[in-house]
Design an enzyme around this catalytic site. Structure first.
Site, PDB file in Angstrom:
ATOM      1  CE  LYS A   1      47.508  11.696  36.726  1.00  8.97           C
ATOM      2  NZ  LYS A   1      48.716  12.596  36.162  1.00  8.97           N
TER       3      LYS A   1
ATOM      4  CG  HIS B   1      52.337  11.224  40.852  1.00 10.88           C
ATOM      5  ND1 HIS B   1      51.012  12.105  41.524  1.00 10.88           N
ATOM      6  CD2 HIS B   1      51.681  10.917  39.814  1.00 10.88           C
ATOM      7  CE1 HIS B   1      50.446  12.365  40.321  1.00 10.88           C
ATOM      8  NE2 HIS B   1      51.067  11.764  39.455  1.00 10.88           N
TER       9      HIS B   1
ATOM     10  CD  GLN C   1      56.362  10.071  30.453  1.00  9.48           C
ATOM     11  OE1 GLN C   1      57.131  10.929  29.772  1.00  9.48           O
ATOM     12  NE2 GLN C   1      55.407  10.767  31.146  1.00  9.48           N
TER      13      GLN C   1
ATOM     14  NE  ARG D   1      52.580  14.659  39.310  1.00  9.90           N
ATOM     15  CZ  ARG D   1      51.282  15.038  39.157  1.00  9.90           C
ATOM     16  NH1 ARG D   1      50.697  15.887  39.811  1.00  9.90           N
ATOM     17  NH2 ARG D   1      50.898  14.616  38.050  1.00  9.90           N
TER      18      ARG D   1
ATOM     19  CD  GLU E   1      50.968  15.679  32.682  1.00  7.69           C
ATOM     20  OE1 GLU E   1      51.864  15.145  32.048  1.00  7.69           O
ATOM     21  OE2 GLU E   1      50.524  15.877  33.797  1.00  7.69           O
ATOM     22  CD1 TRP E   2      53.269  23.553  30.702  1.00  8.23           C
ATOM     23  CD2 TRP E   2      51.399  24.836  30.919  1.00  8.23           C
ATOM     24  NE1 TRP E   2      53.629  24.574  30.967  1.00  8.23           N
ATOM     25  CE2 TRP E   2      52.761  25.686  31.165  1.00  8.23           C
ATOM     26  CE3 TRP E   2      50.303  25.771  31.125  1.00  8.23           C
ATOM     27  CZ2 TRP E   2      52.743  26.924  31.533  1.00  8.23           C
ATOM     28  CZ3 TRP E   2      50.260  27.141  31.244  1.00  8.23           C
ATOM     29  CH2 TRP E   2      51.568  27.435  31.617  1.00  8.23           C
ATOM     30  NE  ARG E   3      54.929  17.451  35.662  1.00  8.42           N
ATOM     31  CZ  ARG E   3      55.937  16.539  36.105  1.00  8.42           C
ATOM     32  NH1 ARG E   3      55.543  15.266  35.481  1.00  8.42           N
ATOM     33  NH2 ARG E   3      56.678  16.731  36.853  1.00  8.42           N
TER      34      ARG E   3
ATOM     35  NE  ARG F   1      55.485   4.489  31.788  1.00  2.59           N
ATOM     36  CZ  ARG F   1      54.995   5.630  32.440  1.00  2.59           C
ATOM     37  NH1 ARG F   1      54.064   6.497  31.937  1.00  2.59           N
ATOM     38  NH2 ARG F   1      55.686   5.855  33.361  1.00  2.59           N
TER      39      ARG F   1
ATOM     40  CB  SER G   1      56.781  14.326  32.311  1.00  2.00           C
ATOM     41  OG  SER G   1      55.811  13.268  32.302  1.00  2.00           O
TER      42      SER G   1
HETATM   43  O1  LIG Z   1      50.848  11.667  36.555  1.00  2.00           O
HETATM   44  C1  LIG Z   1      51.459  11.444  35.410  1.00  2.00           C
HETATM   45  C2  LIG Z   1      51.934  10.373  35.005  1.00  2.00           C
HETATM   46  C3  LIG Z   1      53.318  10.299  34.835  1.00  2.00           C
HETATM   47  O2  LIG Z   1      53.978  10.510  36.306  1.00  2.00           O
HETATM   48  C4  LIG Z   1      54.080   9.153  34.254  1.00  2.00           C
HETATM   49  O3  LIG Z   1      54.413   8.122  34.912  1.00  2.00           O
HETATM   50  O4  LIG Z   1      53.831   8.844  33.047  1.00  2.00           O
HETATM   51  C5  LIG Z   1      53.841  11.421  34.002  1.00  2.00           C
HETATM   52  C6  LIG Z   1      53.512  12.738  34.526  1.00  2.00           C
HETATM   53  O5  LIG Z   1      53.468  13.882  34.006  1.00  2.00           O
HETATM   54  C7  LIG Z   1      51.876  12.645  34.777  1.00  2.00           C
HETATM   55  O6  LIG Z   1      51.187  14.075  35.577  1.00  2.00           O
END
Ligand SMILES: O=C1C[C@@](O)(C(=O)O)C[C@@H](O)[C@@H]1O
Length: 229
Positions: free
Chosen positions: A146, A121, A211, A65, A33-35, A188, A207
């Site tokens: 998501k 989110h 995580q 984001r 994922e390129w943030r 997760r 990110s």
């Molecule tokens: O939407 C998501 C999920 C995320 O927010 C996480 O909670 O791992 C991490 C983000 O980079 C990604 O775009």
């Protein structure tokens, strides 16, 4: 055989950092994922050809984001759509679209629905209408839906797991959910139970809160899922 796909965020904070990035660090990522929101808009477009060239052998999810959803870039709908249209010229496997903050992008890019990860989110709570939101998002018929939400109590995490399981049974396997923070970490690695298709795991810099590091996520998911699929 592992079921849950691991997505690893690529975070580039300065154009000068780019050359030091090693593709081999991402070899076990199912998706990179390129943030892009860690850069300015100009730098995103400067770096895009190099990023897609460097990661040409990886599946790429392109994500901006925005500050509306816990990210770093504050941009108009028009600019948000412009950047996504530019990036689509590099044929990313997936693009993230923030449904409730930049929903106009979905109608503008309707021909790319099978590349779209429609996202939501909430860094403050798990809203009481989350199920309704996710069903509405599912109705847009994108590749994935998501939701990354913030639990306050243990029961919030358990509720999210149950919601995800119920929606997957009812609507199919294109939901990705996670409860953020330390409290939500179990969400997760529980995709084999809930049906959540992807999990996000970090290299050096996470990110989002909660995580799991990539190496650990791989070990745990391989252990949990090895005899199930
Ligand atoms: O939407 C998501 C999920 C995320 O927010 C996480 O909670 O791992 C991490 C983000 O980079 C990604 O775009």
């Amino acid at each position: 055989m592992r079921k849950t796909k691991i997505v690893v965020p690529l975070i580039i904070e300065n154009v000068s950092d780019f050359e030091a990035i090693s593709v081999s660090d991402y070899v076990s990522a199912d998706v990179v994922e390129w943030r892009a929101d860690f850069l300015s808009v100009d730098d995103i477009l400067i770096l895009a050809p190099k990023v897609f060239e460097k990661f040409k052998n990886n599946k790429i999810l392109f994500t901006i984001r925005t500050t509306s959803e816990g990210g770093n870039l504050k941009i108009s709908d028009k600019k948000y759509i412009q950047i996504l249209e530019e990036i689509l010229n590099f044929d990313p496997d997936y693009i993230d679209i923030e449904y409730f903050s930049h929903g106009r992008a979905l109608s503008a890019l309707t021909d790319f629905r099978q590349k779209i990860v429609l996202s939501y989110h909430n860094f403050d709570e798990i809203p009481t209408d989350l199920t309704t939101r996710l069903i509405k998002m599912h109705g847009e018929e994108t590749a994935f839906v998501k939701a990354a939400v913030m639990p306050e109590h243990e029961c919030d995490v358990l509720d999210l797991l149950q919601i995800t399981r119920d929606l997957t049974l009812e609507y199919g396997e294109n939901f990705i959910t996670m409860a953020m923070g330390d409290l939500g970490r179990i969400s997760r690695i529980s995709g084999y139970l809930t049906g959540s298709c992807w999990t996000f795991a970090s290299l050096e810099k996470a990110s989002a809160p909660g995580q799991i590091r990539l190496a650990e996520a791989e070990k745990i998911l391989n252990l949990l899922e090895e005899n199930l699929f």
